[in-house]
Design an enzyme around this catalytic site. Structure first.
Site, mmCIF file in Angstrom:
data_model
loop_
_atom_site.group_PDB
_atom_site.id
_atom_site.type_symbol
_atom_site.label_atom_id
_atom_site.label_comp_id
_atom_site.label_asym_id
_atom_site.label_seq_id
_atom_site.Cartn_x
_atom_site.Cartn_y
_atom_site.Cartn_z
ATOM 1 N N PRO A 34 45.297 80.056 74.622
ATOM 2 C CA PRO A 34 45.254 79.216 75.819
ATOM 3 C C PRO A 34 45.247 77.731 75.475
ATOM 4 C CG PRO A 34 43.522 80.894 75.826
ATOM 5 C CD PRO A 34 44.085 80.835 74.462
ATOM 6 N N GLU A 35 46.324 77.078 75.775
ATOM 7 C CA GLU A 35 46.394 75.628 75.674
ATOM 8 C C GLU A 35 46.447 75.082 77.096
ATOM 9 O OE1 GLU A 35 49.317 74.269 72.809
ATOM 10 O OE2 GLU A 35 49.236 76.168 71.753
#
Length: 321
Positions: A34-35
């Site tokens: 998750p960015e």
DNA sequence: CTGAGCCCCTGGGCGC
DNA sequence: TGCGCCCAGGGGCTCA
């Protein structure tokens, strides 16, 4: 094959950051890290389900990263914001009603959530059957909020608004790359001021928020800058500034990278995964010049780049000596 | 102060 | 066939 015992999402759940994706090169399975685009997608999905709801009670599994959320109990969720890769749920005073007035009021606490590498945050009507369930936030509605995290790199914490002493990275977070605060000239100055490889600067969160390994590689490719470069020219930093905005905006539009779900024994690739130009494409042809993509290690992370489009700087970093 | 590198953690892949 | 090593990575931490 994806992890066989990893819980499958049920119908009605939203936003899975951790899913199985077929690696384009070797058919390997990799995680969806998750960015910023993934966290923003989750935020948008969860917002209508949780904002305005009251937290009835909370549960956390043992571990230093999941404690200290019980102060959230009895508080209404006023807003769900994002800062870099962090989700920030603004909470009201205990007992106050989650009316529109309260929603527009000032938060009394913040529930800080970081998904780490494998964290999943989702709403569901009932407790999911998962060995990696780390936290439950019961709401006064038909759905509750669940945090599932196989690798335990995620973090949950309740703090007073803006008081991030315990969260060094959040406390020193740089500007949001898709906001007007992300100024090209300030960005250039920050890059010049650092002697670290440009990729390490991007991953550091202090110069710009929310960049992780995938989008660092993608933006550097788009800007034509070698990830190990320790000095960038003004034209280069301007290209990188624009590339970051473009890559992130496109990824958000695609609901993030690696959002494929494992269903009925078939793997489906995520929406943005197919758009990746260099990440996880070692030995495959560069989409621009067809040179084989290289993989190396920079700042302790797997780093992909085109050796032809992203040449290392000779001396000053400016091609014109 | 700043950069480099290790550590946390788990499960899939792969070598032997 | 099966065991066990290695890898992935965000962020915190330590050390030079």
């Amino acid at each position: 094959m994806p992890p066989a015992n990893y819980p499958r999402l049920r119908v009605g759940e939203v936003a899975t950051p951790k899913v199985a994706v077929r690696g384009a090169a070797g058919g390997a399975i990799m995680d969806a890290m998750p960015e910023l685009p993934e966290v923003e997608t989750i935020r948008r999905d969860l917002e209508p389900h949780v904002v305005g709801r009251r937290i009835v009670r909370t549960w956390c599994s043992d571990g230093p990263r999941y404690g200290d959320i019980h102060d959230a109990a009895g508080r209404a969720i006023l807003a769900l914001r994002r800062r870099g890769k962090y989700l920030l749920a603004e909470l009201g005073e205990v007992g106050t009603v989650a009316s529109p007035d309260a929603v527009s009021g000032i938060a009394a606490r913040e529930l800080v959530i970081h998904l780490g590498m494998s964290g999943r945050l989702f709403t569901a009507a009932s407790r999911p059957d998962s060995p990696h369930l780390r936290a439950v936030i019961e709401l006064d509605g038909p759905e509750h909020l669940y945090f599932d995290d196989m690798r335990k790199f995620g973090q949950l914490l309740v703090v007073r608004p803006g008081e991030y002493e315990a969260l060094e990275t959040l406390a020193h977070m740089g500007p949001e790359p898709l906001s007007a605060d992300f100024d090209a000239e300030n960005f250039h100055r920050a890059l010049v001021a650092s002697r670290a490889p440009v990729k390490a600067v991007l991953l550091g969160q202090r110069v710009v928020a929310g960049i992780g390994n995938i989008y660092a590689d993608e933006a550097l490719f788009l800007a034509g800058i070698h990830p190990g470069s320790r000095s960038v020219s003004r034209p280069q930093s301007r290209r990188l500034h624009a590339a970051l905005k473009q890559v992130l905006a496109e990824a958000i539009a695609n609901r993030g990278t690696s959002f494929s779900l494992y269903r009925d024994g078939h793997l489906r690739e995520g929406n943005h995964y197919r758009e990746l130009k260099v990440y996880d494409r070692e030995d495959q042809p560069c989409p621009r010049c067809h040179t084989a993509i290289c993989k190396t290690r920079i700042a302790g992370r797997g780093t992909h780049f085109c050796p032809s489009c992203q040449k290392p700087p000779r001396s000053t970093g400016n091609g014109r000596g």
